[in-house]
Design a protein around this motif. Sequence first.
Motif, PDB file in Angstrom:
ATOM      1  N   ARG A  32       6.292  -2.714  -7.599  1.00 27.61           N
ATOM      2  CA  ARG A  32       6.966  -4.145  -7.202  1.00 27.61           C
ATOM      3  C   ARG A  32       8.542  -4.130  -7.525  1.00 27.61           C
ATOM      4  N   HIS A  33       9.060  -2.805  -7.923  1.00 28.77           N
ATOM      5  CA  HIS A  33      10.401  -2.677  -8.009  1.00 28.77           C
ATOM      6  C   HIS A  33      11.000  -2.044  -6.730  1.00 28.77           C
ATOM      7  N   ILE A  34      10.150  -1.495  -5.907  1.00 29.80           N
ATOM      8  CA  ILE A  34      10.830  -0.586  -4.921  1.00 29.80           C
ATOM      9  C   ILE A  34      10.879  -1.273  -3.628  1.00 29.80           C
ATOM     10  N   GLU A  48       0.823  -1.110  -0.027  1.00 27.36           N
ATOM     11  CA  GLU A  48      -0.001  -0.063   0.162  1.00 27.36           C
ATOM     12  C   GLU A  48       0.773   1.339   0.089  1.00 27.36           C
ATOM     13  N   ILE A  49       2.049   1.257   0.556  1.00 23.31           N
ATOM     14  CA  ILE A  49       2.824   2.287   0.679  1.00 23.31           C
ATOM     15  C   ILE A  49       3.498   2.442  -0.738  1.00 23.31           C
ATOM     16  N   ARG A  50       3.986   1.328  -1.209  1.00 26.14           N
ATOM     17  CA  ARG A  50       4.759   1.444  -2.571  1.00 26.14           C
ATOM     18  C   ARG A  50       3.767   1.764  -3.686  1.00 26.14           C
ATOM     19  N   ASP A  99      12.998   0.007  -1.112  1.00 25.99           N
ATOM     20  CA  ASP A  99      13.013   0.850   0.306  1.00 25.99           C
ATOM     21  C   ASP A  99      12.760   2.138  -0.255  1.00 25.99           C
ATOM     22  N   LEU A 100      12.357   2.993   1.002  1.00 28.01           N
ATOM     23  CA  LEU A 100      12.024   4.455   0.548  1.00 28.01           C
ATOM     24  C   LEU A 100      12.624   5.143   1.701  1.00 28.01           C
ATOM     25  N   ASP A 101      13.152   6.428   1.211  1.00 26.63           N
ATOM     26  CA  ASP A 101      13.817   7.456   2.368  1.00 26.63           C
ATOM     27  C   ASP A 101      12.591   8.459   2.878  1.00 26.63           C
ATOM     28  N   VAL A 102      11.786   8.143   3.736  1.00 27.27           N
ATOM     29  CA  VAL A 102      10.781   9.094   4.161  1.00 27.27           C
ATOM     30  C   VAL A 102      11.380  10.088   4.779  1.00 27.27           C
ATOM     31  N   ASP A 103      12.399  10.147   5.794  1.00 28.58           N
ATOM     32  CA  ASP A 103      13.010  11.032   6.458  1.00 28.58           C
ATOM     33  C   ASP A 103      13.386  12.322   5.677  1.00 28.58           C
ATOM     34  N   THR A 104      14.105  11.910   4.480  1.00 28.26           N
ATOM     35  CA  THR A 104      14.512  12.887   3.742  1.00 28.26           C
ATOM     36  C   THR A 104      13.550  13.699   3.005  1.00 28.26           C
ATOM     37  N   PHE A 105      12.410  13.006   2.519  1.00 29.03           N
ATOM     38  CA  PHE A 105      11.139  13.562   1.930  1.00 29.03           C
ATOM     39  C   PHE A 105      10.460  14.605   2.892  1.00 29.03           C
ATOM     40  N   VAL A 150       5.440  12.164  -5.807  1.00 26.97           N
ATOM     41  CA  VAL A 150       6.578  12.823  -6.516  1.00 26.97           C
ATOM     42  C   VAL A 150       7.348  13.587  -5.377  1.00 26.97           C
ATOM     43  N   GLY A 151       8.983  13.180  -5.549  1.00 27.03           N
ATOM     44  CA  GLY A 151       9.653  13.789  -4.605  1.00 27.03           C
ATOM     45  C   GLY A 151      10.193  12.844  -3.642  1.00 27.03           C
ATOM     46  N   MET A 152       9.437  11.659  -3.452  1.00 25.08           N
ATOM     47  CA  MET A 152      10.055  10.574  -2.407  1.00 25.08           C
ATOM     48  C   MET A 152      11.439   9.966  -3.296  1.00 25.08           C
ATOM     49  N   MET A 153      12.221   9.726  -2.427  1.00 21.55           N
ATOM     50  CA  MET A 153      13.351   8.722  -2.649  1.00 21.55           C
ATOM     51  C   MET A 153      13.056   7.323  -2.533  1.00 21.55           C
TER      52      MET A 153
END
Length: 140
Positions: free
Chosen positions: A120-122, A53-55, A124-130, A60-63
Amino acid sequence: MNTENTSVAIKFRPVEPIWVKDPSKKKAIKALVFNVEFNAEEYPETFHIPNIEIRQNIPVGMMVKIIVDWQKDYLMSERFWVEVTNITTDRNGERCYLGIAKNDTFVASYDSPIGPFYPRHICDLDVDTFLKKNNLKLAA
């Protein structure tokens, strides 16, 4: 094989094509991006990915981090960060992302356009930077 079966088969393949356009080169480079859902299913104790659900709802702008095989014998596959610059749907109505590389890689340099890639390709994500970049805070 009918269209529905074909799209199911493609969705669960371990790799799919992706395009990278290095600004210093004239042509786009075709590579393979890993389906991390396959990896997470095969190695549940050691390979963890964000919830689907997160992926599926990356702004836009999320790493995000993806894993790419450059299809060159002398290069290993590589994980790197991509900043999502555009969200669209493919011809099957499936959500996909376009972005720019936020690392220098073996093949592509920083800010190289890359895509399309799918939830399906993601891996990890960098929530802190976003959050910092957009002056936001997590809800308590």
